[in-house]
Design a protein around this motif. Structure first.
Motif, PDB file in Angstrom:
ATOM      1  N   ASN A   1      27.604   2.538   2.512  1.00 29.25           N
ATOM      2  CA  ASN A   1      27.831   1.183   2.000  1.00 29.25           C
ATOM      3  C   ASN A   1      27.782   1.161   0.478  1.00 29.25           C
ATOM      4  OD1 ASN A   1      28.194   0.013   4.496  1.00 29.25           O
ATOM      5  ND2 ASN A   1      26.061  -0.672   4.695  1.00 29.25           N
ATOM      6  N   ASP A   2      28.746   0.442  -0.096  1.00 24.18           N
ATOM      7  CA  ASP A   2      28.838   0.308  -1.546  1.00 24.18           C
ATOM      8  C   ASP A   2      27.784  -0.696  -2.037  1.00 24.18           C
ATOM      9  OD1 ASP A   2      30.552   0.395  -4.134  1.00 24.18           O
ATOM     10  OD2 ASP A   2      30.354  -1.748  -3.678  1.00 24.18           O
ATOM     11  N   PRO A   3      27.089  -0.387  -3.151  1.00 26.33           N
ATOM     12  CA  PRO A   3      26.009  -1.286  -3.598  1.00 26.33           C
ATOM     13  C   PRO A   3      26.484  -2.708  -3.916  1.00 26.33           C
ATOM     14  CG  PRO A   3      26.259   0.608  -5.105  1.00 26.33           C
ATOM     15  CD  PRO A   3      27.166   0.846  -3.935  1.00 26.33           C
ATOM     16  N   VAL A   4      27.649  -2.837  -4.566  1.00 27.82           N
ATOM     17  CA  VAL A   4      28.120  -4.177  -4.954  1.00 27.82           C
ATOM     18  C   VAL A   4      28.536  -4.971  -3.713  1.00 27.82           C
ATOM     19  CG1 VAL A   4      29.861  -5.448  -6.276  1.00 27.82           C
ATOM     20  CG2 VAL A   4      28.834  -3.366  -7.231  1.00 27.82           C
ATOM     21  N   MET A   5      29.271  -4.316  -2.809  1.00 22.34           N
ATOM     22  CA  MET A   5      29.730  -5.014  -1.600  1.00 22.34           C
ATOM     23  C   MET A   5      28.555  -5.297  -0.648  1.00 22.34           C
ATOM     24  SD  MET A   5      32.685  -5.747  -2.177  1.00 22.34           S
ATOM     25  CE  MET A   5      33.664  -5.324  -3.613  1.00 22.34           C
ATOM     26  N   THR A   6      27.529  -4.464  -0.738  1.00 21.59           N
ATOM     27  CA  THR A   6      26.319  -4.728   0.049  1.00 21.59           C
ATOM     28  C   THR A   6      25.670  -6.030  -0.418  1.00 21.59           C
ATOM     29  OG1 THR A   6      25.980  -2.385   0.445  1.00 21.59           O
ATOM     30  CG2 THR A   6      24.060  -3.799   0.719  1.00 21.59           C
ATOM     31  N   GLU A   7      25.692  -6.270  -1.741  1.00 22.56           N
ATOM     32  CA  GLU A   7      25.157  -7.537  -2.272  1.00 22.56           C
ATOM     33  C   GLU A   7      25.961  -8.728  -1.735  1.00 22.56           C
ATOM     34  OE1 GLU A   7      22.371  -8.300  -3.928  1.00 22.56           O
ATOM     35  OE2 GLU A   7      21.885  -6.175  -3.648  1.00 22.56           O
ATOM     36  N   VAL A   8      27.278  -8.563  -1.692  1.00 23.95           N
ATOM     37  CA  VAL A   8      28.139  -9.628  -1.140  1.00 23.95           C
ATOM     38  C   VAL A   8      27.747  -9.902   0.314  1.00 23.95           C
ATOM     39  CG1 VAL A   8      30.509 -10.258  -0.526  1.00 23.95           C
ATOM     40  CG2 VAL A   8      30.065  -9.046  -2.681  1.00 23.95           C
ATOM     41  N   ALA A   9      27.612  -8.825   1.082  1.00 19.25           N
ATOM     42  CA  ALA A   9      27.274  -8.976   2.506  1.00 19.25           C
ATOM     43  C   ALA A   9      25.890  -9.612   2.665  1.00 19.25           C
ATOM     44  CB  ALA A   9      27.318  -7.610   3.190  1.00 19.25           C
ATOM     45  N   LEU A  10      24.961  -9.217   1.803  1.00 17.73           N
ATOM     46  CA  LEU A  10      23.604  -9.782   1.873  1.00 17.73           C
ATOM     47  C   LEU A  10      23.621 -11.287   1.601  1.00 17.73           C
ATOM     48  CD1 LEU A  10      21.399  -7.055   0.123  1.00 17.73           C
ATOM     49  CD2 LEU A  10      21.109  -7.923   2.449  1.00 17.73           C
ATOM     50  N   ARG A  11      24.366 -11.681   0.555  1.00 12.53           N
ATOM     51  CA  ARG A  11      24.455 -13.125   0.243  1.00 12.53           C
ATOM     52  C   ARG A  11      25.019 -13.890   1.432  1.00 12.53           C
ATOM     53  NH1 ARG A  11      26.240 -11.546  -5.001  1.00 12.53           N
ATOM     54  NH2 ARG A  11      28.441 -11.780  -4.449  1.00 12.53           N
ATOM     55  N   ALA A  12      26.100 -13.345   2.008  1.00 20.47           N
ATOM     56  CA  ALA A  12      26.753 -14.012   3.135  1.00 20.47           C
ATOM     57  C   ALA A  12      25.814 -14.088   4.329  1.00 20.47           C
ATOM     58  CB  ALA A  12      28.034 -13.257   3.514  1.00 20.47           C
TER      59      ALA A  12
END
Ligand SMILES: [Zn+2]
Ligand SMILES: [Zn+2]
Length: 394
Positions: free
Chosen positions: A303-314
């Motif tokens: 998992n990519d760190p930036v996209m993981t942040e997106v997924a976490l927010r969602a």
């Protein structure tokens, strides 16, 4: 249980999404044979304004929804079932003998279909392009790799990708997300030990393939314990050993089969090279010939760190405190191939039924089932990811 916030459009569609899941569950198909599955998906979206590419890799579908200027992101579901005879008897039991959705891919299909319908209704809440990738043959054959080769991620080019797995190792209401490796590289190996047979009472002049194989099994267990950094993860398991004829005959040939898994590419390479070293060294030591056939399986799922942040927010918008670390395993996933191409995140959607609290029903078992309320949670997370990355009016 954490408080859940299901997107209102998904709440309206929930019955439909559950009906989709049950349809897929009743009509499972094996990898690269998902013909009826694909037909059903196409039929459900035929009235929507989508650009459809099908068949891709025999049964795959890429449905692209354009909604004004903006980047393109991809959402992915896998389509295939497993060669398992369903032993439980739910009202939506598999109607195809010996084939069963025992991994939950029926749920992934239903979630993605529901997301297509919802995003079409929500066009005022996002702007850009969403690619819905329905991918065949996740279970072992790596359908993802072929979808990529046929351009599933291109034209328009996806800049991010997200996928999820219903996950019976976590309670319904939880969502597991983390950056970095979440599933392992899953390789297989076959070894043939060739010795020289003879009488069991007269080992002189023979090369006992059973003895050499036994040394090898022991040596392979030293790779993880003595070569791998103890803070990293890996596993080598010999799952099959076959050889010999009788109690008084020294075997001339023994075959072994096993799996090697690791979370990081460098650890995978280390295990592979030590495996080769053990075969060569033991062959020389005991005068046997040892052939190693090593098959690269799926790479690690990263998992990519930036996209993981997106997924976490969602996910937090949907499941609040229910979002945490995933239950990790050394299983493999061909989502890994997509994540090698574009940054993204693979999400673990808690789906264990409350009544299965103590003893969770594992994936790939003949009585597998999951909590269908997880479907609306998963679709809501997809909706929030799209609204986050492709905001309206941007
Ligand atoms: Zn599976
Ligand atoms: Zn699966």
């Amino acid at each position: 249980m954490p408080h859940l916030t299901i997107h209102p459009v998904i709440a309206d569609l929930e019955k439909q999404i559950i009906a989709y899941r049950r349809h897929f569950h009743q009509h499972p198909e094996l990898g690269f044979q998902e013909v009826e599955t694909a037909k059903y998906i196409l039929d459900q979206v035929k009235d929507l304004d989508l650009d459809i590419r099908h068949p891709l890799v025999r049964t795959g579908i890429v449905a692209t929804m354009s909604n004004g200027d903006g980047p393109c992101i991809a959402l992915r579901a896998d389509m295939d079932a497993l060669p398992i005879q369903e032993t439980a008897d739910p009202p939506y039991k598999s109607q195809n003998d010996g084939v069963m959705h025992a991994c939950g891919h029926d749920g992934h299909l239903a979630i993605l279909l529901g997301t297509v319908l919802a995003l079409d209704q929500l066009r005022d809440q996002w702007q850009g392009t969403v690619k819905f990738i329905f991918q065949p043959a996740e279970e072992g054959e790596g359908g993802a790799r072929y979808m990529i080769a046929e351009g599933a991620l291109n034209d328009p080019d996806a800049t991010a990708i997200f996928g999820l797995h219903v996950w019976n190792y976590q309670d319904f209401g939880t969502i597991g997300i983390r950056s970095g490796p979440v599933l392992a590289a899953a390789d297989e190996f076959e070894i043939i030990v060739k010795g020289k047979g003879g009488h069991g009472a007269m080992p002189q002049g023979t090369v006992d393939a059973v003895y050499v194989a036994a040394q090898l099994v022991v040596a392979l267990q030293s790779i993880v314990s003595r070569n791998l950094d103890p803070l990293q993860s890996g596993v080598v398991s010999v799952g099959q050993i076959q050889g010999g004829q009788n109690f008084n005959i020294i075997a001339d040939e023994v075959a072994l089969k096993g799996t090697a898994r690791a979370y990081r590419e460098e650890d995978r390479q280390l295990i592979k090279s030590r495996l080769e070293g053990a075969c060569d060294g033991i062959a020389v030591t005991y005068g046997a010939a040892i052939e190693l056939d090593y098959h690269d399986g799926y790479p690690p799922t990263l998992n990519d760190p930036v996209m993981t942040e997106v997924a976490l927010r969602a996910a937090r918008k949907v499941a609040g405190d229910g979002v945490g670390e995933p239950y990790l395993s050394m299983g493999g996933e061909d989502m890994a191939y997509f994540l090698q191409e574009v940054p993204g995140c693979f999400i673990f959607l808690g789906s264990a039924k409350p009544e299965h609290k103590a003893e969770k029903v594992p994936h790939h078992c003949s009585h597998f089932d999951f909590d269908e309320r997880a479907l609306a949670v998963g679709a809501s997370v997809f909706i929030e990811i799209v609204r986050d990355l492709l905001p309206a009016g941007s």
